[in-house]
Each structure stands twice: as structure tokens, then as C-alpha cells.
Scaffold this active site. Structure first.
Site, PDB file in Angstrom:
ATOM      1  CG  ASP A 155      -7.503   2.443   1.390  1.00 59.86           C
ATOM      2  OD1 ASP A 155      -6.447   3.259   2.024  1.00 59.86           O
ATOM      3  OD2 ASP A 155      -7.066   1.566   0.718  1.00 59.86           O
ATOM      4  CD  GLU A 188      -6.533   9.104   8.997  1.00 59.65           C
ATOM      5  OE1 GLU A 188      -5.493   8.387   9.786  1.00 59.65           O
ATOM      6  OE2 GLU A 188      -5.856  10.338   8.836  1.00 59.65           O
ATOM      7  CD1 TRP A 189      -3.071   3.599   5.412  1.00 59.18           C
ATOM      8  CD2 TRP A 189      -3.098   5.653   4.515  1.00 59.18           C
ATOM      9  NE1 TRP A 189      -3.727   3.454   4.123  1.00 59.18           N
ATOM     10  CE2 TRP A 189      -3.906   4.753   3.315  1.00 59.18           C
ATOM     11  CE3 TRP A 189      -2.998   6.852   3.437  1.00 59.18           C
ATOM     12  CZ2 TRP A 189      -3.911   5.077   2.079  1.00 59.18           C
ATOM     13  CZ3 TRP A 189      -2.957   6.910   2.196  1.00 59.18           C
ATOM     14  CH2 TRP A 189      -3.670   6.272   1.937  1.00 59.18           C
ATOM     15  N   GLY A 190      -3.695   6.633   9.812  1.00 61.00           N
ATOM     16  CA  GLY A 190      -2.274   7.155  11.584  1.00 61.00           C
ATOM     17  C   GLY A 190      -2.563   8.936  10.880  1.00 61.00           C
ATOM     18  CG  ASP A 210      -0.682  -0.700   3.147  1.00 62.98           C
ATOM     19  OD1 ASP A 210      -1.777   0.502   4.092  1.00 62.98           O
ATOM     20  OD2 ASP A 210      -0.754  -0.176   1.822  1.00 62.98           O
TER      21      ASP A 210
HETATM   22  C1  GLA Z   1      -3.678   0.817   1.253  1.00 58.32           C
HETATM   23  C2  GLA Z   1      -4.917  -0.451   2.467  1.00 58.32           C
HETATM   24  C3  GLA Z   1      -4.242  -1.723   2.251  1.00 58.32           C
HETATM   25  C4  GLA Z   1      -4.922  -2.115   1.135  1.00 58.32           C
HETATM   26  C5  GLA Z   1      -4.957  -1.013  -0.651  1.00 58.32           C
HETATM   27  C6  GLA Z   1      -5.753  -1.471  -1.124  1.00 58.32           C
HETATM   28  O1  GLA Z   1      -3.128   0.866   0.793  1.00 58.32           O
HETATM   29  O2  GLA Z   1      -3.610   0.289   3.873  1.00 58.32           O
HETATM   30  O3  GLA Z   1      -4.544  -1.935   2.902  1.00 58.32           O
HETATM   31  O4  GLA Z   1      -6.589  -2.131   1.374  1.00 58.32           O
HETATM   32  O5  GLA Z   1      -5.047  -0.160   0.109  1.00 58.32           O
HETATM   33  O6  GLA Z   1      -5.007  -0.758  -2.458  1.00 58.32           O
END
Ligand code: GLA
Length: 400
Positions: A155, A188-190, A210
Site C-alpha cells: 500500500d 498506490e491508487w494510480g 478505493d
Molecule cells: C487502502 C487500500 C485498501 C486497503 C486499506 C487498508 O485504503 O487502498 O485497499 O488495503 O488501505 O487499510
């Protein structure tokens, strides 16, 4: 001597030619995730409420509820399994929730013929505030390998000004140094557009914030950054990314919410079908112990899963959009296409797929097969059309 050196040069040139002739050239290849990884992860349903009992019962459920048989493999513990570091800096698992230890849990998961996944973070802390791996990458990777870990989700919380390419390459090298093939799932969400540079870094990379268990949503995180996203919002963010995916390196539009209660059965079927067409990792996130027959039927539809797992490894793309009506198409290894007709609107709509939209000449006659009705629809010339319910899909293969 001269002849020998010409010989070497020729050989070198031939080697280069062969390398460039290959379909895919990757500087880094750990030999795993040649098709999108399939498994289960604790986060979407259970959040921090993880324990060895929960994970063991999900491993059991994977086997007894037909998930393993449908291709699901990885049982992944997300955040909150870790509590501290010992005096030597080793990561310490929560002894109350995991009294037998992580090695024993890995052994249990492996004894079911499944694979074991774990979670950490490139920052000082994980998103839930547990110890992250920054500065401990090699030590953590070795520990995971000792525990028999086969998959790491990594993450991006609490990373400060850290450079994503550097951070993820460090953990990739640490995993590689263990000698154990471990799927590396970058989360890393892009933010730093990993599709542009991560082909040789990770096996999959998140492309967005997310997922949330809703058809449509765009809620900002507490710090004002983006987002908790509904499935159609995530879908729109995948447009244009398809050329970056392939065997061993996938775009990840986040884990599945199928069966978590926030959407209708129709919407879950749509969510699952879209993820299959997108060649997305299929990581279920529901309680496998209480799965209804409708949800099980969605998650284990082998015909739709075969589209996702097709060996060519192409991600599908949106080939047509008119308001709420869309057509998505994915090329398959045998030259046929998987085609998804999506109706995002509030009432039933007709969608027509002309062969030209999916890369075939209009005069071709092709066999059409419905992957949800499990029915051959016969040979068609020039086009296929169907009425699609609100928020629903029709998914077919078209084979000339
Ligand atoms: C982030 C990630 C999620 C999950 C949470 C856990 O938000 O994007 O998919 O793993 O952390 O805390």
C-alpha cells in the site's frame, strides 16, 4: 580470431533480433500472474477484523463453495494483522488474533491447495496505522518468504515525499532476493500513473482510489484526496489504460464487492462481468460462509471467468458509447471476441453491436454465445443486438 569475433557479433545481433521479435519483453519477470490473479481478500468485508480463524474459514469456504474449482487461488490478509516490530526490527503479528503464527496459517492455506497472501505498506505505517515496511523491505520480504507467502499487496499510506517508482522497485528487489516467486500487487491508487512505468516493477497495480460497494459514488477521503468510488466511476477511469496490461502485469481497478450487500444482483453481475472484460484481478471480498446461491453463481461463472483468464492476456476496451449505452470488447486468444453490452441507464435499452465495432468486417458470419444464459444464440451476419435491463449487461462471445 577475427572469424570468432564476427561470429560473436552475429550471435549477439541474432539474440537482439529474437528479443525484439518476442511479443512481450520484460526486464523483470517473476513468472507469476500470467493471467489476472484470482483470490479472496479480507478488506472489503472485514476491514481490521482479521484473525487466523477467519482466514482459515475463508480458505475452507474457497474449497467447499466451489471458488477454488472456479480458479480462485490466493487467500490474502489485508491490513491489521501486524502490531509492532521486535528489538531486531522483525515484524510482529497480532498474537491474540493469530495465536498459531503466520507460518502455521500459511501452512493451513497451502494444505487446502491454495496460496497465501499478505499486506504491507511502503510508508512508515499502513493505512490503518500499523507498522509499514519503509526501511525494513529486505527484512520483511525474507520473513514473508519464511512464512510461505505467495502474494504481497503493498500500500501507499504514510509515504510522505517518497518516490513511488523507487519505493516499489525496492520492495520488488527485496522480494526477488528471497528466491520465492511472490505476486507483487502495487496499491498506490494510480497516483503516479504506474501503468507508464510499473511493467517491470509489479504484477498488478491499482489504477484508482478505493472501491466502495455502490453502483455510483465519488466520495473524497478525509484528507481531501480522491476517493471512494462506485463501480461505474472506476470503470470510466479505466478507459485508455488497456494497452498497458498483459501477462504478468495488470491494471487493477480494485477488489470485488460482489455479495457485500450494497448493490442488486443485476449490478453485481455487471460489476463482475466488467472486471472480467477488463482482465482485472478477480479478488473476491465477500463472506464466503454465507454466500447466497445467486452470488455464488456470479463469482463462479466459468464462462465469464474464462474471458478474464484468456491466455492472450488482452484487456478489453470501450469501443462504443452513446449516453448510458456502452459496448466493451476483448480480443481472445482464438481470434474471437468477448463483447459486453452495458446499460447504465434507469430503464431497459436496446444495444446493437455492428461487427465493425469489434474489429470484424460487416459481411462476416459469426457464432454468438451468451455467457450468462449459457446458450448458443446461433450464427449472425453483420451484427448482434439485445435488450439490456437497467444497470445490466449482456455478455457474449462472437466467433467468426
Ligand atoms: C487502502 C487500500 C485498501 C486497503 C486499506 C487498508 O485504503 O487502498 O485497499 O488495503 O488501505 O487499510
Amino acid at each position: 580470431m577475427k572469424t570468432l569475433s564476427y561470429g560473436r557479433a552475429t550471435l549477439a545481433l541474432m539474440a537482439i533480433a529474437i528479443i525484439f521479435a518476442a511479443d512481450e519483453v520484460r526486464a523483470w519477470d517473476n513468472g507469476v500472474a500470467l493471467t489476472p490473479p484470482m483470490g479472496w481478500n479480507s478488506w472489503n468485508k472485514f476491514g481490521c477484523n482479521v484473525s487466523e480463524d477467519l482466514l482459515k474459514s475463508m480458505a475452507d469456504g474457497m474449497v467447499t463453495r466451489g471458488m477454488k474449482d472456479a480458479g480462485y487461488q490466493y487467500v490474502v490478509i489485508d491490513d491489521c494483522w501486524q502490531v509492532s516490530r521486535d528489538a531486531d526490527g522483525n515484524i510482529v503479528a497480532d498474537a491474540q488474533r493469530f495465536p498459531s503464527g503466520m507460518k502455521a496459517l500459511g501452512d493451513y492455506i497451502h494444505s487446502k491447495g491454495l496460496k497465501f497472501g499478505i499486506y504491507s505498506d511502503a510508508g512508515e505505517k499502513t493505512c490503518a496505522g500499523r507498522p509499514g515496511s519503509m526501511g525494513h523491505e529486505y527484512q520483511d520480504a525474507l520473513m514473508y518468504a519464511k512464512w510461505g507467502v505467495d502474494y504481497l499487496k503493498y500500500d501507499w499510506c504514510h509515504t510522505g515525499k517518497r518516490n513511488a517508482e523507487e519505493a516499489y522497485s525496492t520492495m520488488r528487489d527485496a522480494l526477488k532476493a528471497t528466491g520465492r516467486p511472490i505476486v507483487f500487487s502495487m496499491c498506490e491508487w494510480g497516483t503516479a500513473k504506474p501503468w507508464l512505468w510499473a511493467k517491470d516493477t509489479g504484477n498488478l497495480w491499482r489504477t484508482t482510489g478505493d472501491i466502495t460497494d455502490k453502483w455510483s459514488s465519488m466520495k473524497k477521503w478525509k484528507d481531501g484526496t480522491c476517493c471512494e468510488l462506485g463501480i461505474v466511476n472506476i470503470l470510466d477511469l479505466q478507459v485508455g489504460l488497456d494497452s498497458f496490461a498483459g501477462p504478468g502485469h495488470w491494471n487493477d481497478p480494485d477488489m470485488l464487492e460482489v455479495g457485500n450487500g450494497g448493490m442488486t444482483t443485476t449490478e453485481y453481475r455487471t460489476h463482475f462481468s466488467l472486471w472480467c472484460i477488463l482482465a482485472a484481478p478477480l479478488i473476491a471480498g465477500n463472506d464466503l460462509r454465507s454466500m447466497t446461491p445467486e452470488i455464488k453463481e456470479i463469482l463462479t461463472n466459468k464462462e465469464v471467468i474464462a474471458v478474464n483468464q484468456d491466455a492472450l492476456g488482452r484487456e478489453g476496451s470501450r469501443v462504443w458509447k452513446d449516453g448510458d449505452r456502452e459496448i466493451w470488447s476483448k480480443q481472445l486468444k482464438d481470434g474471437s471476441r468477448a463483447v459486453l453490452l452495458l446499460n447504465r441507464g434507469a430503464s431497459e435499452a436496446e444495444i446493437i453491436v455492428p461487427w465493425e465495432a469489434i474489429g470484424y468486417p460487416g459481411n462476416v458470419s459469426a457464432s454468438v454465445h451468451d455467457l450468462w444464459a449459457h446458450k448458443d444464440l446461433g450464427k449472425m451476419s453483420g451484427k448482434f443486438g439485445a435488450k439490456v435491463e437497467s444497470h445490466g449487461v449482456v455478455v457474449v462471445t462472437v466467433k467468426p
